[in-house]
Design a protein around this motif. Structure first.
Motif, PDB file in Angstrom:
ATOM      1  N   THR A  13       8.749 -15.938  -1.127  1.00  0.00           N
ATOM      2  CA  THR A  13       7.737 -14.914  -0.882  1.00  0.00           C
ATOM      3  C   THR A  13       7.528 -14.114  -2.163  1.00  0.00           C
ATOM      4  N   THR A  14       6.254 -13.962  -2.603  1.00  0.00           N
ATOM      5  CA  THR A  14       5.975 -13.325  -3.895  1.00  0.00           C
ATOM      6  C   THR A  14       4.914 -12.240  -3.749  1.00  0.00           C
ATOM      7  N   LYS A  15       5.054 -11.238  -4.635  1.00  0.00           N
ATOM      8  CA  LYS A  15       4.044 -10.178  -4.721  1.00  0.00           C
ATOM      9  C   LYS A  15       3.971  -9.712  -6.171  1.00  0.00           C
ATOM     10  N   TRP A  16       2.759  -9.694  -6.724  1.00  0.00           N
ATOM     11  CA  TRP A  16       2.584  -9.300  -8.113  1.00  0.00           C
ATOM     12  C   TRP A  16       1.709  -8.052  -8.278  1.00  0.00           C
ATOM     13  N   ASN A  17       0.998  -7.658  -7.273  1.00  0.00           N
ATOM     14  CA  ASN A  17       0.008  -6.587  -7.438  1.00  0.00           C
ATOM     15  C   ASN A  17       0.495  -5.275  -6.840  1.00  0.00           C
ATOM     16  N   PRO A  18       0.984  -4.363  -7.631  1.00  0.00           N
ATOM     17  CA  PRO A  18       1.523  -3.105  -7.101  1.00  0.00           C
ATOM     18  C   PRO A  18       0.452  -2.216  -6.462  1.00  0.00           C
ATOM     19  N   GLU A  19      -0.816  -2.494  -6.787  1.00  0.00           N
ATOM     20  CA  GLU A  19      -1.861  -1.634  -6.222  1.00  0.00           C
ATOM     21  C   GLU A  19      -2.122  -1.921  -4.751  1.00  0.00           C
ATOM     22  N   SER A  20      -1.672  -3.085  -4.242  1.00  0.00           N
ATOM     23  CA  SER A  20      -1.897  -3.394  -2.835  1.00  0.00           C
ATOM     24  C   SER A  20      -1.080  -2.459  -1.953  1.00  0.00           C
ATOM     25  N   ARG A  21      -1.660  -2.144  -0.822  1.00  0.00           N
ATOM     26  CA  ARG A  21      -0.964  -1.245   0.093  1.00  0.00           C
ATOM     27  C   ARG A  21       0.334  -1.882   0.593  1.00  0.00           C
TER      28      ARG A  21
END
Length: 490
Positions: free
Chosen positions: A477-485
């Motif tokens: 599981t990955t997440k790169w965009n800190p701006e997403s809620r």
């Protein structure tokens, strides 16, 4: 004094891409069942030799498992071409060490080619999954190999059964220890040579020859992650329990008692040829052999045609030998006991010899009628070219006989009625069902595997089901965009 020579050199292990001399103190003569002659000698390896093979497989694993699968399959495309190139030589070797007819041995190699073809399709079958599971959050599922695995093969298919496991397990990124049957050890060495010629890196496939000691050591070895086994039910149970007690994956295929249910409306000629071929193909030495026929109602005319067809099966011509003198004696004892218990021998294959092969181990095609369920021949796997016929009045009675046996490999029905066929398909307690087919072996991509005491463990040994056995899932599981809620998913 005349020095006796044998046709083939001493059998050697194959470890780290090289044939290795074995210093084992115990040896076994390798006989050709066609003639009874010794054709080689097999040193019986011990745990030290197994550990050498495992270390070679462990050393090869990092590079092999990290090779892209699209590159791994290229080796098996080349290997397939080599199997086709050497078809006759491979079939001749199977025939000599196992006793099959040439046509049966060639068919075994052709099946090995089909199994290799299926392995080459793996890149299209294990693409994994990808999904954006929440805003800016991605989940990926991939299949990864297990590590070092082992395959323990039987005597009855020295070329085909190793291909049940080798292509799939290796293409999926594992490295392997193959333990062939000590009775038929020659084909395995040729498989290793062809794979090396095709470009398989050293250590990816290793072969250790031996007997019970090696099987037990494979089950116990801490570096082996999974074990496949094909053989008798008694040994399959032991292997499954022992391997899983050491926290390994295991699929262990055992024996069978397959019932061919023949209804009065069956097509006589088609039924007779299928039943005769099912009981006698490979001299009856296969777990899919139709060793028992259950006649439902008035089938005397079909039985007569089966006997007529069976008379055309001639030892040394279109019927091979059984594997050993002990096997011949055991099969003939089954026939004698059934006759003594009141069964009627319609065609007798006992005391068979073949001209110019008088030392070979042959049993002629045998048909025994009026067998009852309590007879030993109706309960135990004969593993010879013998058909035991039982009689019932209804299809339900026939199914009761089939479903009462502890095995569950195959069942078949011969009928012209679609509703009767469907009834058997729905109610027979077996993993592989035939309708007007005496040997209902699935073709790739469908998997081979029975139920009940014919198989222990999850998954089947071939086809798509084998992917689950030879791999494990990795979920990322990955997440790169800190701006997403941020929510509970992220």
């Amino acid at each position: 004094m005349e020095v006796q020579t044998v046709k083939y050199p001493v059998v050697r292990n194959y470890i780290g891409g090289q044939f290795a001399d074995n210093q084992a103190s115990r040896t076994l003569d390798v006989e050709s069942p066609l003639t009874g002659e010794v054709i080689s000698t097999l040193p019986l390896s011990g745990t030290a030799e197994l550990d050498q093979a495992v270390q070679a497989a462990k050393a090869a694993y990092p590079a092999w498992s990290s090779t892209p699968i699209k590159e791994r399959v290229q080796i098996f495309y080349r290997y397939k071409a080599l199997l086709e190139r050497d078809m006759k030589a491979l079939a001749d070797l199977v025939r000599e060490e196992n006793g099959k007819t040439y046509d049966e041995a060639r068919a075994e190699v052709e099946k090995a080619i089909e199994l290799t073809e299926f392995a080459c399709s793996m890149p299209q079958l294990i693409q994994g999954e990808f999904l954006e599971v929440s805003k800016g959050v991605e989940a990926r599922v991939e299949r990864k190999p297990l590590g070092v695995v082992a395959s323990i093969a039987p005597f009855n298919f020295p070329n085909m059964v190793p291909h049940w496991t080798i292509p799939n397990a290796l293409v999926l990124g594992n490295t392997m220890i193959l333990k062939p049957s000590e009775i038929v050890p020659l084909s395995a060495g040729r498989i290793a040579e062809l794979l090396k010629e095709a470009g398989l890196p050293d250590g990816v496939l290793n072969i250790v020859h031996g007997d019970r000691e090696i099987v037990e050591a494979i089950c116990d070895h801490p570096a082996i992650q999974a074990v496949s086994f094909v053989g008798s039910t008694a040994i399959a149970k032991v292997v499954y329990i022992r391997a899983t007690s050491h926290l390994k994956r295991c699929v262990a295929l055992g024996g069978a008692k397959n019932h061919l249910m023949v209804l009065p409306d069956a097509h006589p000629e088609m039924t007779a040829s299928n039943v005769a071929a099912s009981m006698s193909g490979c001299a009856g030495q296969r777990c899919m052999a139709g060793s028992t026929m259950v006649g439902v109602g008035a089938v005397d005319g079909i039985v007569a045609k089966i006997v007529e067809e069976a008379r055309k099966i001639v030892p040394g011509q279109n019927l091979g030998s059984v594997i050993s003198k002990a096997a011949k004696e055991r099969i003939e004892k089954h026939i004698t006991e059934a006759e003594a218990a009141g069964a009627k021998v319609l065609l007798d294959g006992r005391n068979t010899t073949v001209p110019d092969h008088e030392g070979g181990y042959y049993v002629g095609a045998t048909v025994i009628d009026y067998v009852t369920p309590n007879m030993r021949i109706a309960q135990e796997e004969v593993f010879g070219p013998v058909l035991a016929i039982m009689r019932t009045n209804t299809l339900d009675e026939a199914l009761n006989i089939e479903n009462a046996n502890p095995y569950g490999n195959a069942a078949a029905v011969f009928t012209s009625s679609g509703s009767s066929a469907r009834y058997v398909m729905d109610h027979a307690n077996a993993g592989m069902i035939g309708v007007n087919i005496g040997v209902p072996v699935p073709r790739e991509p469908f998997s081979f595997g029975g139920w009940n005491d014919s198989k222990f463990g999850a998954c089947d040994i071939t086809g798509k089901s084998s992917i689950e056995f030879w791999t494990q899932l990795k979920k990322t599981t990955t997440k790169w965009n800190p701006e997403s809620r941020v929510n509970w998913m992220s």
